[in-house]
Design a protein around this motif. Structure first.
Motif, PDB file in Angstrom:
ATOM      1  N   ARG A 192       0.820  -1.205   0.000  1.00  0.00           N
ATOM      2  CA  ARG A 192       0.000   0.000   0.000  1.00  0.00           C
ATOM      3  C   ARG A 192       0.857   1.259   0.000  1.00  0.00           C
ATOM      4  O   ARG A 192       0.539   2.246  -0.687  1.00  0.00           O
ATOM      5  N   ILE A 222      -8.655  -2.155  -4.686  1.00  0.00           N
ATOM      6  CA  ILE A 222      -9.910  -1.867  -3.990  1.00  0.00           C
ATOM      7  C   ILE A 222     -10.989  -2.876  -4.370  1.00  0.00           C
ATOM      8  O   ILE A 222     -11.790  -3.297  -3.525  1.00  0.00           O
ATOM      9  N   TRP A 250      -5.163   7.218  -0.649  1.00  0.00           N
ATOM     10  CA  TRP A 250      -5.348   7.061  -2.094  1.00  0.00           C
ATOM     11  C   TRP A 250      -6.398   8.047  -2.620  1.00  0.00           C
ATOM     12  O   TRP A 250      -6.242   8.612  -3.709  1.00  0.00           O
ATOM     13  N   SER A 268      -7.938   3.338   2.529  1.00  0.00           N
ATOM     14  CA  SER A 268      -7.811   3.975   1.216  1.00  0.00           C
ATOM     15  C   SER A 268      -7.911   5.495   1.258  1.00  0.00           C
ATOM     16  O   SER A 268      -7.970   6.124   0.199  1.00  0.00           O
ATOM     17  N   THR A 274      -9.245  -3.047   2.803  1.00  0.00           N
ATOM     18  CA  THR A 274      -8.578  -2.133   1.881  1.00  0.00           C
ATOM     19  C   THR A 274      -9.291  -0.790   1.831  1.00  0.00           C
ATOM     20  O   THR A 274      -8.644   0.266   1.756  1.00  0.00           O
TER      21      THR A 274
END
Length: 785
Positions: A62, A88, A102, A99, A95
């Motif tokens: 990640r 994802i 992200w 996130s 996840t």
């Protein structure tokens, strides 16, 4: 877990070791291998050794993706976006909960001057993240709700810039998914979204107005973008204030009514070249349009705030676009139940179908009245636009039948008649035929069986044209006459002819053979005509044409429908001709055809297995025991029936010996099953009865052929308690000794006799006084001969 952990480590090493400029070439292989690491990416943290190693590997992976999102190169950021979306999709809640970095990196990419593909993938990835977090209220509150506002702002800036028109479709599709799920967040941006959609839902690229006269028009949008804009426009009522209290349903109904009124408003201007027979059911309708330099136009602002337009072709495009918007209102789902006013919609369709292209002076009943104030050029341009308007109206009709199902069956007959008017006038246009075939098939599926004969008779032109479209006619150019021109040159005659006219093999198929959509619609209609229309309402010529078309094109569905719905017999007592043999020959490899040919064929077992042999032996044993029981039962019953007093009768010794021999004669089981009569042997020394009474055949007997006579007993009274079963196989009945009637025997046992039996007994008593041996089944007096 160990294998997935090793795979994830290998993928992480591959991403790190690959140069950034070459990552886009490796991304497809990495993303496909990432699907095998689902357990590692979605497993929660644990204290075990394997789980701790997995958490370290996942954290490293990640972090690597977060670093790539901030990479300086375009290739690195593009690869990071693709891998983030793949992760994802696989990782699940674990996840998604991690996130947030992200999401922030993806939002930053939207504000940078990135290439088209990077921004498109970024919008798709963010939309997917926001959609997945909808099921988790905690994640929705933590970073979806605060991140959705900057996402809408960034995408609206991209859509309004017009520098990347290809991104507009992606943005609108993203809004289509997010707005019903987050109506409150989108409510504050409706003032920016609605003007954007007004420029797209009904474009007029043929407008004669300059960009300065019609600001905001976007003639560069694609058909997919227009469809996405219409779907989003129909969902704007979900973001209305107090939508949760039922205001969204009222907003939807008001917007739908507004779209229909705008269609009538544009129709008043586009159809001004003719005097319509249709009368508006609404108040304040105007059938004359404003003219400027002999051009029809609409510059006034309407309730929908659509851009202005000028020219008959622009008006036709606006009307087609508004009909497409009405279709989207019917097809797009709604969050709450809404009330649909079918009457206003049917009124709009009636107006669209009532105006058709005039066919000629011969059809005076359907003649169109012209408006003398409008030029002939505009009227001819209207005839050019009408097929497109009718196709859009037919699409609205299909959407109505699909959305309302059986609720609007009552209008099918009236709409079908209107479609026939349009077909007769505009059947030369392939688009009209394609749409009409689909609409007629849909209406027949709903109420074809209930249609009267008059409505079915009106379908004759459609049926003939449908068969012609499936089997296009071929025209032979060799049969045409050769046209030659005579020209004089230098005082002589010189003839010039077309050399291609001598090619007799030149053939040209119809234009309809090139339209695959037309072929598919015609085949679907042909099957529906067989299934959903009463066969007795279709004439023999049309039915023969339909069957011939189905056979020549090897249309299995149509042929099966024809076999299952045969035509009525024209001759009493004789069935009508069927194409079942042709179907069995051409479609013998199809399972449904095989089931139609042999619906109840039993299973045929080949070979003689051990279980079958055992079953046959058991059946033979059971059969033998049953035969023995039947023999014994019949003998006992006959003894009971024919039993007399043995002490008062004279016994024929020959008959007794013959009976003993018949009992001792073996009878095989196979002879009984073969229905052969096994007869008892007769000896030459057996004494016969007196010649007057005996009638026994004196044929020579052999050892291999044994013969006996089994005669039916004389009519005698049978006790009520005695039952004689009917035997299918013949059995050997031993001969019984006959008894001469005496006074003592008659008085001791008086049997109940019938009238015929009494007469015979009296005649026997008067014949002779002595004892007479009787043969069972033979007459005892000469008068009976």
């Amino acid at each position: 877990m160990a294998n997935e952990l090793a795979t994830l480590r290998a993928l992480t090493y591959r991403i790190q070791s690959t140069p950034t400029s070459q990552l886009p070439q490796h991304v497809p292989a990495i993303a496909s291998s990432l699907a095998t690491c689902k357990t590692v990416l979605s497993s929660p943290a644990s204290s075990s050794k394997t789980a701790s190693e997995a958490s370290v590997a996942v954290h490293r992976y990640r972090t690597l993706l977060s670093t790539l999102l901030q990479d300086r190169t375009i290739q690195g950021r593009w690869a990071a976006i693709v891998l983030v979306k793949s992760t994802i999709e696989i990782g699940g809640w674990e996840t998604l909960s991690n996130s947030k970095p992200w999401v922030q990196g993806l939002l930053g990419i939207l504000t940078k001057p990135e290439p088209f593909s990077s921004k498109q993938l970024c919008i798709i990835t963010l939309t997917r993240i926001f959609t997945l977090t909808r099921d988790y209220p905690t994640l929705l509150r933590e970073f979806t709700t605060p991140s959705l506002t900057p996402f809408i702002q960034s995408t609206l800036q991209i859509a309004a810039s017009r520098t990347t028109p290809a991104l507009l479709e992606t943005i609108l599709e993203s809004y289509n998914q997010l707005l019903p799920r987050h109506p409150t967040t989108f409510r504050s941006y409706l003032k920016q979204i609605r003007p954007l959609l007004n420029q797209i839902i009904a474009p007029t690229p043929s407008s004669k107005l300059s960009p300065e006269q019609a600001p905001g028009t976007r003639p560069d949008v694609t058909h997919a973008t227009i469809e996405a804009a219409r779907r989003l426009y129909t969902q704007l009522p979900h973001s209305a204030p107090n939508a949760a209290k039922g205001a969204a349903s009222e907003e939807w109904q008001a917007a739908f009514k507004q779209a229909i009124e705008n269609c009538h408003r544009v129709g008043d201007k586009v159809f001004r070249a003719v005097l319509e027979d249709w009368r508006p059911s609404r108040a304040g309708a105007n059938t004359t349009g404003e003219t400027l330099d002999d051009e029809v136009q609409d510059r006034t602002a309407d309730a929908m705030s659509l851009p202005p337009w000028s020219g008959i072709f622009a008006g036709g495009e606006r009307l087609v676009g508004l009909l497409g918007l009405v279709k989207s209102y019917l097809l797009c789902p709604t969050a709450l139940p809404v009330n649909l006013n079918v009457g206003t919609l049917v009124d709009l369709l009636t107006r669209m179908f009532s105006l058709t292209i005039p066919a000629g002076k011969a059809q005076s009943l359907n003649a169109v009245r012209f408006n003398n104030q409008v030029s002939q050029e505009e009227r001819e341009n209207l005839w050019l636009l009408l097929p497109k308007v009718h196709v859009a109206a037919i699409d609205v009709l299909l959407a109505l039948t699909q959305r309302t199902a059986a609720s609007t069956v009552s209008i099918d007959a009236a709409v079908l008649d209107q479609l026939m008017w349009v077909f007769v006038a505009e059947k030369d246009v392939p688009e009209i035929r394609t749409s009409l075939y689909s609409a007629v098939a849909q209406l027949l599926r709903r109420s074809g069986v209930a249609l009267p004969k008059s409505s079915v008779d009106s379908l004759g032109p459609v049926i003939r044209q449908c068969c012609e479209d499936i089997l296009p006619q071929e025209k032979n150019n060799a049969t045409t006459k050769q046209i030659s021109t005579q020209t004089k040159a230098n005082g002589g005659a010189q003839a010039t002819t077309n050399a291609d006219a001598f090619l007799s093999a030149t053939k040209a198929k119809g234009v309809s053979a090139n339209f695959t959509g037309l072929q598919a619609a015609a085949h679907a209609l042909l099957t529906v005509l067989f299934t959903n229309v009463r066969s007795q309402y279709i004439s023999d010529s049309l039915r023969s044409r339909m069957d011939r078309t189905a056979v020549l094109t090897s249309d299995k569905d149509a042929m099966v429908a024809s076999v299952l719905n045969p035509p009525p017999s024209s001759k009493f007592g004789k069935p009508a001709a069927s194409i079942l043999p042709l179907l069995a020959r051409s479609q013998s490899d199809k399972q449904d055809v095989e089931a139609l040919m042999r619906p109840r064929m039993p299973v045929i077992l080949t070979g003689n297995t051990e279980s079958d042999a055992v079953q046959e032996e058991e059946e033979e044993e059971n059969g033998a025991s049953e035969d023995e029981e039947e023999d014994q039962f019949v003998g006992n019953e006959l003894d009971t029936i024919l039993e007399t007093d043995g002490g008062n009768s004279g016994v024929d010794i020959a008959m007794t010996e013959a009976a003993d021999q018949a009992v001792e004669t073996p009878v095989t089981r196979n002879s009984r099953r073969a229905n052969t009569v096994v007869k008892r042997p007769q000896e030459d020394a057996t004494p016969f009865s007196p010649p007057k009474r005996a009638r026994v055949s004196e044929e020579p007997q052999t050892e291999t052929q044994i013969r006996t006579t089994i005669a039916p007993p004389r009519p005698m009274a049978i006790p009520a308690t005695t039952l004689v079963p009917a035997l299918e196989t013949p059995v050997v009945v031993p001969a019984l000794p006959t008894v001469a009637p005496t006074a003592s025997s008659t008085s001791s046992v008086p049997p109940p006799k019938s009238n015929a039996a009494e007469e015979e007994s009296s005649e026997d008593d008067d014949d002779e006084d002595g004892k007479i041996s009787l043969v069972l089944g033979q007459d005892t007096d000469s008068e009976s001969e």
